[in-house]
Design a protein around this motif. Structure first.
Motif, PDB file in Angstrom:
ATOM      1  N   VAL A  48       0.869  -1.178   0.000  1.00 55.72           N
ATOM      2  CA  VAL A  48       0.000   0.000   0.000  1.00 55.72           C
ATOM      3  C   VAL A  48       0.902   1.223   0.000  1.00 55.72           C
ATOM      4  N   ALA A  49       0.581   2.186  -0.860  1.00 57.85           N
ATOM      5  CA  ALA A  49       1.394   3.407  -0.941  1.00 57.85           C
ATOM      6  C   ALA A  49       1.351   4.133   0.404  1.00 57.85           C
ATOM      7  N   GLN A  50       2.523   4.538   0.890  1.00 61.79           N
ATOM      8  CA  GLN A  50       2.590   5.223   2.170  1.00 61.79           C
ATOM      9  C   GLN A  50       2.483   6.724   1.976  1.00 61.79           C
ATOM     10  N   LYS A  51       1.837   7.393   2.963  1.00 61.80           N
ATOM     11  CA  LYS A  51       1.713   8.844   2.913  1.00 61.80           C
ATOM     12  C   LYS A  51       3.030   9.480   3.326  1.00 61.80           C
ATOM     13  N   CYS A  70       0.427  -0.008 -11.522  1.00 61.08           N
ATOM     14  CA  CYS A  70      -0.381  -0.761 -10.564  1.00 61.08           C
ATOM     15  C   CYS A  70       0.483  -1.861  -9.926  1.00 61.08           C
ATOM     16  N   ILE A  71       0.292  -2.064  -8.626  1.00 62.71           N
ATOM     17  CA  ILE A  71       1.127  -3.035  -7.911  1.00 62.71           C
ATOM     18  C   ILE A  71       0.610  -4.462  -8.026  1.00 62.71           C
ATOM     19  N   SER A  72      -0.559  -4.658  -8.663  1.00 67.15           N
ATOM     20  CA  SER A  72      -1.058  -6.025  -8.877  1.00 67.15           C
ATOM     21  C   SER A  72      -0.152  -6.737  -9.867  1.00 67.15           C
ATOM     22  N   GLU A  73       0.109  -8.000  -9.600  1.00 69.63           N
ATOM     23  CA  GLU A  73       1.040  -8.780 -10.414  1.00 69.63           C
ATOM     24  C   GLU A  73       0.564  -8.885 -11.859  1.00 69.63           C
ATOM     25  N   ASN A  93      -1.241  -1.141 -15.999  1.00 67.18           N
ATOM     26  CA  ASN A  93      -2.010   0.109 -15.967  1.00 67.18           C
ATOM     27  C   ASN A  93      -1.387   1.118 -15.010  1.00 67.18           C
ATOM     28  N   ILE A  94      -1.758   2.383 -15.177  1.00 72.62           N
ATOM     29  CA  ILE A  94      -1.274   3.441 -14.295  1.00 72.62           C
ATOM     30  C   ILE A  94      -2.035   3.388 -12.976  1.00 72.62           C
ATOM     31  N   ALA A  95      -1.293   3.474 -11.858  1.00 71.02           N
ATOM     32  CA  ALA A  95      -1.911   3.448 -10.534  1.00 71.02           C
ATOM     33  C   ALA A  95      -2.670   4.741 -10.284  1.00 71.02           C
ATOM     34  N   VAL A 103      -2.959   1.145  -6.765  1.00 73.37           N
ATOM     35  CA  VAL A 103      -3.607   0.231  -7.701  1.00 73.37           C
ATOM     36  C   VAL A 103      -4.426   0.995  -8.741  1.00 73.37           C
ATOM     37  N   CYS A 104      -4.690   0.316  -9.870  1.00 68.03           N
ATOM     38  CA  CYS A 104      -5.509   0.910 -10.927  1.00 68.03           C
ATOM     39  C   CYS A 104      -6.991   0.702 -10.596  1.00 68.03           C
TER      40      CYS A 104
END
Length: 145
Positions: free
Chosen positions: A3-6, A91-94, A98-100, A105-106
């Protein structure tokens, strides 16, 4: 799943408030004083030298180094039109390319997109909670051609 951190920022010291702290450790809602433009009748926030952008404050920006181009330089002293390559987060899905959008995630893999608030409309929100069809104002390019 990552998960992207703030990024770290100072939060308002008022109980339960998560707004960004301004002066004195509190946000504007809880009493932070914000300097206003010194021009008569103007209530905009000061940017530089006691005035807002509308009344002469210059916001520092780099211009593209290409001849006759006044766009903002993005990378390497040039704008996107003149060769600056901008890397978008994927996107971090394997296996997804696509662009997050949100949370790394997308939209296909769980990024929530806001939908138009007009009854029965499923279009994506553009501005002020509505889509273009239902009155979202979009600033168009002011140059000719």
């Amino acid at each position: 799943q990552n998960v992207a951190q703030k990024k770290f920022r100072y939060e308002c010291s008022a109980d339960g408030c998560t707004n960004k702290a301004q002066t004195g450790g509190v946000c504007r809602r809880h009493g932070a004083k914000v300097k206003r433009c010194s021009s008569e009748g103007c209530t905009n926030v000061v940017v530089q030298g006691g005035v807002c952008v509308k009344h002469g404050a210059k916001k520092f920006r780099y211009e593209c180094s290409a001849d006759g181009c006044t766009n903002n330089a993005v990378k390497g002293g040039v704008c996107i039109r003149h060769g600056a390559k901008v890397k978008y987060k994927k996107c971090i899905s394997e296996g997804c390319t696509n662009i997050a959008r949100k949370g790394g995630v997308c939209t296909r893999h769980g990024s929530k997109v806001k939908r138009c608030s007009s009854e029965g409309c499923t279009n994506i929100v553009i501005n002020r909670g509505v889509c273009l069809r239902h009155g979202a104002k979009v600033k168009l390019c002011s140059s000719e051609g």
